[in-house]
Scaffold this motif. Structure first.
Motif, PDB file in Angstrom:
ATOM      1  N   GLU A 169      16.181   3.991 -10.060  1.00  0.00           N
ATOM      2  CA  GLU A 169      14.682   4.348 -10.126  1.00  0.00           C
ATOM      3  C   GLU A 169      13.712   4.078 -11.485  1.00  0.00           C
ATOM      4  O   GLU A 169      12.629   3.438 -11.157  1.00  0.00           O
ATOM      5  CB  GLU A 169      14.576   5.878  -9.975  1.00  0.00           C
ATOM      6  N   ARG A 170      14.659   4.130 -12.678  1.00  0.00           N
ATOM      7  CA  ARG A 170      13.884   3.794 -13.643  1.00  0.00           C
ATOM      8  C   ARG A 170      13.448   2.420 -13.806  1.00  0.00           C
ATOM      9  O   ARG A 170      12.557   1.875 -14.291  1.00  0.00           O
ATOM     10  CB  ARG A 170      14.680   4.447 -14.898  1.00  0.00           C
ATOM     11  N   CYS A 171      14.609   1.594 -13.417  1.00  0.00           N
ATOM     12  CA  CYS A 171      14.476  -0.066 -13.187  1.00  0.00           C
ATOM     13  C   CYS A 171      13.262  -0.193 -12.488  1.00  0.00           C
ATOM     14  O   CYS A 171      12.424  -1.474 -12.750  1.00  0.00           O
ATOM     15  CB  CYS A 171      15.690  -0.372 -12.733  1.00  0.00           C
ATOM     16  N   ALA A 172      12.985   0.354 -11.228  1.00  0.00           N
ATOM     17  CA  ALA A 172      11.961  -0.078 -10.242  1.00  0.00           C
ATOM     18  C   ALA A 172      10.561   0.713 -10.381  1.00  0.00           C
ATOM     19  O   ALA A 172       9.729   0.314  -9.879  1.00  0.00           O
ATOM     20  CB  ALA A 172      12.503   0.216  -8.815  1.00  0.00           C
ATOM     21  N   GLN A 173      10.534   1.511 -11.328  1.00  0.00           N
ATOM     22  CA  GLN A 173       9.369   2.553 -11.379  1.00  0.00           C
ATOM     23  C   GLN A 173       7.904   1.664 -11.812  1.00  0.00           C
ATOM     24  O   GLN A 173       6.904   2.129 -11.259  1.00  0.00           O
ATOM     25  CB  GLN A 173       9.619   3.485 -12.552  1.00  0.00           C
ATOM     26  N   ASP A 174       7.977   0.550 -12.594  1.00  0.00           N
ATOM     27  CA  ASP A 174       6.845  -0.196 -12.682  1.00  0.00           C
ATOM     28  C   ASP A 174       6.675  -1.389 -11.556  1.00  0.00           C
ATOM     29  O   ASP A 174       5.548  -1.828 -11.660  1.00  0.00           O
ATOM     30  CB  ASP A 174       6.943  -0.960 -14.068  1.00  0.00           C
ATOM     31  N   TRP A 175       7.581  -1.438 -10.475  1.00  0.00           N
ATOM     32  CA  TRP A 175       7.118  -2.498  -9.510  1.00  0.00           C
ATOM     33  C   TRP A 175       6.166  -2.028  -8.609  1.00  0.00           C
ATOM     34  O   TRP A 175       6.123  -0.866  -8.100  1.00  0.00           O
ATOM     35  CB  TRP A 175       8.525  -2.544  -8.834  1.00  0.00           C
ATOM     36  N   PRO A 176       5.068  -2.996  -8.616  1.00  0.00           N
ATOM     37  CA  PRO A 176       3.712  -2.477  -7.557  1.00  0.00           C
ATOM     38  C   PRO A 176       4.172  -2.082  -6.307  1.00  0.00           C
ATOM     39  O   PRO A 176       5.309  -2.573  -5.622  1.00  0.00           O
ATOM     40  CB  PRO A 176       3.087  -3.796  -7.647  1.00  0.00           C
ATOM     41  N   GLN A 177       3.636  -1.003  -5.685  1.00  0.00           N
ATOM     42  CA  GLN A 177       3.966  -0.590  -4.522  1.00  0.00           C
ATOM     43  C   GLN A 177       3.003  -0.813  -3.437  1.00  0.00           C
ATOM     44  O   GLN A 177       1.843  -1.385  -3.933  1.00  0.00           O
ATOM     45  CB  GLN A 177       4.036   1.199  -4.494  1.00  0.00           C
ATOM     46  N   ALA A 178       3.058  -0.651  -2.159  1.00  0.00           N
ATOM     47  CA  ALA A 178       2.199  -0.848  -1.146  1.00  0.00           C
ATOM     48  C   ALA A 178       1.768  -2.358  -1.031  1.00  0.00           C
ATOM     49  O   ALA A 178       0.705  -2.642  -0.892  1.00  0.00           O
ATOM     50  CB  ALA A 178       1.180   0.013  -1.120  1.00  0.00           C
ATOM     51  N   GLU A 179       2.500  -3.433  -1.295  1.00  0.00           N
ATOM     52  CA  GLU A 179       1.957  -4.808  -1.222  1.00  0.00           C
ATOM     53  C   GLU A 179       2.982  -5.675  -0.570  1.00  0.00           C
ATOM     54  O   GLU A 179       2.596  -6.787  -0.088  1.00  0.00           O
ATOM     55  CB  GLU A 179       2.220  -5.219  -2.572  1.00  0.00           C
ATOM     56  N   ALA A 180       4.043  -5.016   0.017  1.00  0.00           N
ATOM     57  CA  ALA A 180       5.095  -5.804   0.853  1.00  0.00           C
ATOM     58  C   ALA A 180       4.811  -5.686   2.439  1.00  0.00           C
ATOM     59  O   ALA A 180       4.332  -4.780   2.795  1.00  0.00           O
ATOM     60  CB  ALA A 180       6.573  -5.452   0.432  1.00  0.00           C
ATOM     61  N   THR A 181       5.011  -6.935   3.060  1.00  0.00           N
ATOM     62  CA  THR A 181       4.918  -6.870   4.436  1.00  0.00           C
ATOM     63  C   THR A 181       6.213  -7.189   5.139  1.00  0.00           C
ATOM     64  O   THR A 181       6.629  -6.678   6.107  1.00  0.00           O
ATOM     65  CB  THR A 181       3.760  -7.935   4.777  1.00  0.00           C
ATOM     66  N   GLY A 182       7.244  -8.079   4.507  1.00  0.00           N
ATOM     67  CA  GLY A 182       8.513  -8.047   5.039  1.00  0.00           C
ATOM     68  C   GLY A 182       9.708  -7.331   4.404  1.00  0.00           C
ATOM     69  O   GLY A 182      10.364  -7.724   3.387  1.00  0.00           O
ATOM     70  N   LEU A 183       9.618  -6.067   4.951  1.00  0.00           N
ATOM     71  CA  LEU A 183      10.194  -4.965   4.381  1.00  0.00           C
ATOM     72  C   LEU A 183      11.749  -5.182   4.337  1.00  0.00           C
ATOM     73  O   LEU A 183      12.637  -4.532   3.726  1.00  0.00           O
ATOM     74  CB  LEU A 183       9.761  -3.477   4.699  1.00  0.00           C
ATOM     75  N   SER A 184      12.400  -5.793   5.478  1.00  0.00           N
ATOM     76  CA  SER A 184      13.740  -5.720   5.938  1.00  0.00           C
ATOM     77  C   SER A 184      14.425  -6.589   4.796  1.00  0.00           C
ATOM     78  O   SER A 184      15.917  -6.420   4.955  1.00  0.00           O
ATOM     79  CB  SER A 184      13.787  -6.262   7.304  1.00  0.00           C
ATOM     80  N   VAL A 185      13.893  -7.172   3.969  1.00  0.00           N
ATOM     81  CA  VAL A 185      14.403  -8.110   3.075  1.00  0.00           C
ATOM     82  C   VAL A 185      15.214  -7.468   2.130  1.00  0.00           C
ATOM     83  O   VAL A 185      16.505  -7.650   1.747  1.00  0.00           O
ATOM     84  CB  VAL A 185      13.383  -8.828   2.199  1.00  0.00           C
ATOM     85  N   TRP A 186      15.113  -6.229   1.574  1.00  0.00           N
ATOM     86  CA  TRP A 186      15.797  -5.402   0.646  1.00  0.00           C
ATOM     87  C   TRP A 186      17.336  -5.082   1.168  1.00  0.00           C
ATOM     88  O   TRP A 186      18.133  -5.150   0.396  1.00  0.00           O
ATOM     89  CB  TRP A 186      15.023  -4.070   0.250  1.00  0.00           C
ATOM     90  N   LEU A 187      17.481  -4.561   2.291  1.00  0.00           N
ATOM     91  CA  LEU A 187      18.825  -4.280   2.684  1.00  0.00           C
ATOM     92  C   LEU A 187      19.524  -5.663   2.755  1.00  0.00           C
ATOM     93  O   LEU A 187      20.975  -5.501   2.486  1.00  0.00           O
ATOM     94  CB  LEU A 187      18.905  -3.538   4.110  1.00  0.00           C
ATOM     95  N   GLU A 188      19.131  -6.555   3.349  1.00  0.00           N
ATOM     96  CA  GLU A 188      19.834  -7.818   3.291  1.00  0.00           C
ATOM     97  C   GLU A 188      20.329  -8.144   2.302  1.00  0.00           C
ATOM     98  O   GLU A 188      21.303  -8.738   1.939  1.00  0.00           O
ATOM     99  CB  GLU A 188      19.119  -8.872   4.176  1.00  0.00           C
ATOM    100  N   GLY A 189      19.529  -8.359   1.127  1.00  0.00           N
ATOM    101  CA  GLY A 189      19.686  -8.745  -0.162  1.00  0.00           C
ATOM    102  C   GLY A 189      20.622  -7.983  -0.758  1.00  0.00           C
ATOM    103  O   GLY A 189      21.494  -8.276  -1.668  1.00  0.00           O
ATOM    104  N   LEU A 190      20.596  -6.524  -0.787  1.00  0.00           N
ATOM    105  CA  LEU A 190      21.548  -5.700  -1.615  1.00  0.00           C
ATOM    106  C   LEU A 190      22.788  -5.728  -0.830  1.00  0.00           C
ATOM    107  O   LEU A 190      23.683  -5.182  -1.661  1.00  0.00           O
ATOM    108  CB  LEU A 190      20.914  -4.455  -1.653  1.00  0.00           C
ATOM    109  N   ALA A 191      23.004  -6.065   0.571  1.00  0.00           N
ATOM    110  CA  ALA A 191      24.229  -5.767   1.160  1.00  0.00           C
ATOM    111  C   ALA A 191      24.818  -7.403   1.114  1.00  0.00           C
ATOM    112  O   ALA A 191      26.010  -7.542   1.456  1.00  0.00           O
ATOM    113  CB  ALA A 191      24.044  -5.361   2.512  1.00  0.00           C
TER     114      ALA A 191
END
Length: 154
Positions: A111-133
């Motif tokens: 959470e601390r690592c990601a705290q400064d990443w901008p929110q509410a800007e992404a449209t292709g949301l399914s990429v996170w799970l695919e990338g992390l797995a």
């Protein structure tokens, strides 16, 4: 939606079907803390890119390898013997608590690592799970889909 990753993770894990799906993915070599973080980032609308994926992997991998997995191994190794030994059952429960605390610590770091990443800007949301797995042995992509569905169904 929970604003912090730990609360989000607890709420997500408690949903029907999520625990079993996470355990299946974990058995395939996926870091469940990273997946929960990915779901949290998806719901927050944070854009996934290679640099962010690498930051999360670099943070999580050593902790998973050196802290969480040894605790999990010890806990699972003691499962059968603890069934007939009250004292070992108590020790196993303490190890289980330590494992959960180690996962909580990892989620706080993510959470601390990601705290400064901008929110509410992404449209292709399914990429996170695919990338992390990515790179997990015997990855069941249907399990990733089931996990995403369980989280989005309210």
């Amino acid at each position: 939606m929970s604003s912090d990753l730990w609360s989000f993770s607890l709420n997500t894990y408690a949903r029907p079907g999520v625990e079993a799906t996470c355990l299946d993915l974990q058995a395939a070599g996926v870091n469940v803390c990273l997946l929960l973080c990915g779901l949290w980032l998806e719901q927050r609308g944070v854009t996934c890119n290679e640099q962010r994926l690498q930051q999360l992997f670099q943070l999580a991998s050593p902790w998973e390898l050196n802290v969480v997995r040894p605790l999990r191994f010890l806990r699972t190794q003691w499962k059968t013997a603890a069934a007939n030994d009250v004292q070992l059952t108590a020790l196993r429960e303490r190890v289980k608590s330590l494992e959960l605390e180690a996962e909580r610590h990892l989620l706080l770091q993510l959470e601390r690592c990601a705290q400064d990443w901008p929110q509410a800007e992404a449209t292709g949301l399914s990429v996170w799970l695919e990338g992390l797995a990515a790179g997990a042995a015997n990855l069941n992509r249907d399990a990733l889909h089931q996990l995403r569905i369980a989280v989005t169904d309210t």
